[in-house]
Design a protein around this motif. Structure first.
Motif, short mmCIF file in Angstrom:
data_model
loop_
_atom_site.label_atom_id
_atom_site.label_comp_id
_atom_site.label_asym_id
_atom_site.label_seq_id
_atom_site.Cartn_x
_atom_site.Cartn_y
_atom_site.Cartn_z
N GLY A 144 -0.28 36.50 3.75
CA GLY A 144 0.13 35.25 3.32
C GLY A 144 -0.55 34.05 3.64
O GLY A 144 -0.17 32.92 3.59
N SER A 145 -1.97 34.26 3.83
CA SER A 145 -2.78 32.97 4.10
C SER A 145 -3.40 32.40 3.11
O SER A 145 -4.05 31.31 3.16
N PHE A 146 -3.21 32.97 1.77
CA PHE A 146 -3.76 32.38 0.72
C PHE A 146 -3.16 31.48 0.34
O PHE A 146 -2.14 31.16 0.49
N ALA A 147 -3.87 30.27 -0.65
CA ALA A 147 -3.47 29.19 -1.27
C ALA A 147 -3.50 29.41 -2.54
O ALA A 147 -4.62 29.72 -3.24
N TYR A 148 -2.59 29.03 -3.60
CA TYR A 148 -2.60 29.18 -5.10
C TYR A 148 -2.14 27.82 -5.59
O TYR A 148 -1.40 26.97 -5.12
N ASP A 149 -2.95 27.18 -6.69
CA ASP A 149 -2.76 26.17 -7.30
C ASP A 149 -3.12 26.37 -8.66
O ASP A 149 -4.01 26.84 -9.07
N SER A 150 -1.82 25.79 -9.43
CA SER A 150 -2.00 25.43 -10.70
C SER A 150 -2.44 24.18 -11.25
O SER A 150 -1.74 23.06 -10.94
N HIS A 167 -5.56 24.83 -21.80
CA HIS A 167 -5.23 25.57 -20.52
C HIS A 167 -5.44 24.65 -19.34
O HIS A 167 -6.52 23.86 -19.26
N ASP A 168 -4.43 25.02 -18.30
CA ASP A 168 -4.89 24.32 -17.00
C ASP A 168 -5.52 25.49 -16.34
O ASP A 168 -5.25 26.81 -16.21
N PRO A 169 -6.73 25.08 -15.47
CA PRO A 169 -7.41 26.33 -14.56
C PRO A 169 -6.48 26.58 -13.43
O PRO A 169 -5.49 25.74 -12.98
N GLN A 170 -6.72 27.46 -12.99
CA GLN A 170 -5.93 27.93 -11.49
C GLN A 170 -7.02 28.18 -10.51
O GLN A 170 -8.00 28.84 -10.80
N VAL A 171 -6.60 28.07 -9.17
CA VAL A 171 -7.48 28.24 -8.13
C VAL A 171 -6.89 29.10 -6.98
O VAL A 171 -5.65 28.70 -6.68
N LEU A 172 -7.40 29.83 -6.54
CA LEU A 172 -6.93 30.63 -5.30
C LEU A 172 -7.77 30.49 -4.23
O LEU A 172 -9.25 30.61 -4.20
N ARG A 173 -7.44 30.03 -2.87
CA ARG A 173 -8.12 29.86 -1.63
C ARG A 173 -7.81 31.11 -0.70
O ARG A 173 -6.66 31.35 -0.37
N PHE A 174 -8.46 31.91 -0.38
CA PHE A 174 -8.18 32.87 0.78
C PHE A 174 -9.55 33.09 1.61
O PHE A 174 -10.62 32.67 1.36
N ALA A 185 -13.09 30.09 -2.49
CA ALA A 185 -12.33 29.63 -3.75
C ALA A 185 -12.51 30.50 -4.75
O ALA A 185 -13.57 30.36 -5.34
N VAL A 186 -11.74 30.83 -5.53
CA VAL A 186 -11.85 31.59 -6.97
C VAL A 186 -10.92 30.96 -7.81
O VAL A 186 -9.91 30.76 -7.68
N ALA A 187 -11.71 30.64 -8.89
CA ALA A 187 -10.79 29.98 -10.20
C ALA A 187 -11.14 30.69 -11.37
O ALA A 187 -11.97 31.48 -11.74
N THR A 188 -10.17 30.19 -12.21
CA THR A 188 -10.11 30.75 -13.82
C THR A 188 -9.92 29.60 -14.63
O THR A 188 -9.06 28.62 -14.44
#
Length: 606
Positions: A577-583, A597-604, A303-306
């Motif tokens: 296409g197995s990653f998941a993205y969430d704002s 700002h809202d944080p963003q998260v990527l899971r892969f 899980a990587v976030a900004t």
């Protein structure tokens, strides 16, 4: 007390009256005998009487502004003409507390001027005013002209006409039945009303909020209004301020409703354009909006976030809230790219550039909130060279959970040395980790330099590039007199995007299947040329585009929910296409936000 925004506008009003650079004067005015308000307003944005004296202009006082330095009142003619393009209202600038009261029938003699909020360099439209007035009261206690009701059927769907050869719409004939900005201009200074309107930007620190009079216009699932392209400016947006005490101003979130009527004069200001300055406000009804929580990553997912933490320094009182957001709403991502971490004494400009106190205070707060003890990496900037608040020395910082992911430390990275890419046994490696991308390039003048780091998760290398690109400061607003407005900040941002994309190309040229994540506050939309340059010819792809279009936003500005923060991924991550993205919407829609700002998260799975 007035809102801070009104006070800012007030100061600029006085400056404008005293400065020819902010006043438009026409050389061939119409004859000034027996003029009425609609004659002064005319059928374009500029008065045919600008720079001329007028005498005995009649009308009813509809509202009074007796605070700040923009003191005066709004005058409206109760006997309108039959031309929908001519406004029947005008602001009378008195400079001191006006003696006129709401309901007074008066005549006004004075000089007509065109005040440009923010000065002519801002590109803003002007406001027609009568200055240096002599006011004669004819009678008192008169009924105020009935407000013009602004609703979904009255505001046109087309936003604005194109400008003339110079790009300006100032001299074009108003077409209020065709263009939204022309419609609002045709009501400038008049008593107007909106009713049962949905809030699309929550109350800000200046006691302002935004509503929409078009409930179905590009509605987001959480009640906002989506800005999905340069041609979707959203015509139903309107800013609301108050002529009353700011203590009484509603503390609204996106999706709330101002029930009943909100009524007052329609003004134009530097910080949002057309604004209903309310003499009476509707009653706030909550929409029940709640902060979001993302899904926890699985054991095999990285899980990587900004997260832009908005000028965080040790003196702030938001550390516990940011920590709770990271632990509870973001579910403790393995890697967090933080933007706008300030140095250890914040805005004190004394040469301090280290940020260990700031970062460790956040890490301790995360532990106290029940999260992991993150480790961190960053590179201190050269003092006062990276933009942002003077003395603050903002920078990007990597937080990472050492129980889940390891950081590859490779010496050589500093504030002025460019990181490169090498090849070792067929695999790409950074020459320095952490390192900065081309820090001496002119593209990064007075701007944050990207931070590149090499991580290892379950034996797989992941390259992460933390970005905070050039801000949109200096761009002309959507309500500018120049249409389409100039986005001057793009020039530097495009150069920055080119360098970031080039660095990713360097990695992929060495290792085609490398896992690369470029993330951060890109200060631009997912449909922008900046995003296209970052993406290049498939080297990267903005993962927010994996969401349904109505859910693509990270920021809420002047009633427009929009994308500024992005996570871009290389083909290897996108491949199956197995990653998941969430704002994760925890800030932008709320009046009590701890960041804008809202944080963003990527899971892969690398």
């Amino acid at each position: 007390m007035p809102s801070r925004s009104s006070a800012r506008l007030a100061a600029l009003t006085v400056a404008a009256v005293c400065s020819a650079t902010s006043v438009v004067v026409l050389t061939s005015p119409a004859h000034a005998d027996a003029v009425r308000v609609h004659d002064i307003q005319g059928t374009t944005r500029l008065s045919p009487y600008a720079g001329q004296k007028v005498a005995d202009v009649p009308g009813i006082v509809t509202a009074v502004r007796d605070y700040g330095s923009s003191k005066g009142f709004w005058l409206q003619d109760p006997t309108p003409d039959d031309n929908p393009a001519t406004s029947e209202g005008v602001f009378v600038f008195t400079s001191s507390a006006p003696k006129a009261a709401v309901g007074d029938s008066v005549t006004v003699s004075g000089t007509v001027s065109e005040y440009v909020p923010g000065g002519t360099a801002s590109g803003n439209q002007s406001v027609t005013e009568i200055t240096k007035p002599v006011v004669t009261t004819v009678s008192t206690g008169n009924p105020v002209p009935a407000p013009v009701v602004i609703g979904k059927h009255s505001v046109p769907d087309r936003y604005t006409p194109a400008g003339d050869a110079n790009g300006s719409v100032n001299s074009t004939q108003l077409a209020p039945s065709t263009y939204a900005l022309d419609y609002y201009e045709s009501l400038e200074g008049m008593n107007v009303q909106v009713a049962n309107t949905r809030v699309v930007t929550g109350t800000d620190p200046y006691s302002e909020l935004w509503v929409t009079v078009k409930p179905g216009e590009h509605r987001t699932p959480r009640g906002g209004t989506l800005y999905g392209s340069y041609d979707a400016q959203n015509t139903g947006r309107l800013q609301i301020q108050s002529l009353g005490a700011t203590a009484d101003f509603p503390q609204a979130n996106v999706g709330d409703t101002l029930k009943g009527a909100t009524t007052g004069p329609l003004d134009f200001n530097q910080y949002g354009g057309y604004t209903l300055v309310a003499s009476s406000l509707g009653t706030l009804k909550s929409g029940g909006l709640e902060r979001e929580t993302t899904r926890k990553q699985s054991a095999g997912q990285l899980a990587v976030a900004t997260y832009n933490v908005e000028n965080l320094d040790p003196s702030d009182n938001t550390f516990a809230q940011h920590a709770s957001a990271i632990v509870n709403n973001l579910r403790s991502p393995d890697v967090v790219s933080l933007e706008e971490i300030q140095d250890d004494n914040g805005a004190t400009d004394d040469g301090t550039v280290s940020a260990g106190v700031t970062v460790n205070k956040l890490i301790d707060a995360i532990v106290a909130a029940g999260g992991p003890r993150y480790d961190w990496r960053s590179i201190d900037p050269v003092n006062d060279q990276d933009g942002g608040e003077p003395g603050g020395n903002i920078r990007q910082v990597f937080l990472f959970n050492p129980e889940r992911v390891s950081f590859v430390d490779r010496a050589g990275g500093d504030s002025t040395t460019a990181v490169g890419v090498t090849k070792d046994h067929g695999k790409a490696h950074l020459t320095a980790s952490p390192g900065r991308i081309a820090p001496s390039d002119a593209a990064w003048n007075a701007s944050r330099k990207p931070l590149a780091g090499e991580f290892v998760f379950r034996g797989r290398t992941v390259f992460v590039i933390a970005n905070h690109l050039n801000s949109k400061g200096g761009d002309q607003p959507l309500t500018a007199q120049y249409q389409p407005p100039t986005r001057s900040s793009e020039t530097q941002r495009h150069a920055q995007a080119t360098l970031v994309n080039g660095f990713v190309k360097d990695i992929l040229s060495v290792q085609k299947d490398a896992n690369v994540v470029a993330l951060g506050d890109m200060n631009d939309f997912e449909f922008s040329d900046t995003a296209k340059i970052l993406e290049g010819r498939g080297e990267l792809w903005s993962a927010i585009k994996s969401l349904p279009k109505k859910e693509r936003y990270t920021y809420d500005y002047q009633g427009n929910a929009q994308v500024l923060d992005q996570i871009l991924i290389s083909p290897e991550i996108r491949r199956d296409g197995s990653f998941a993205y969430d704002s994760v919407h925890i800030n932008s829609e709320f009046h009590d936000q701890i960041s804008d700002h809202d944080p963003q998260v990527l899971r892969f799975r690398p």
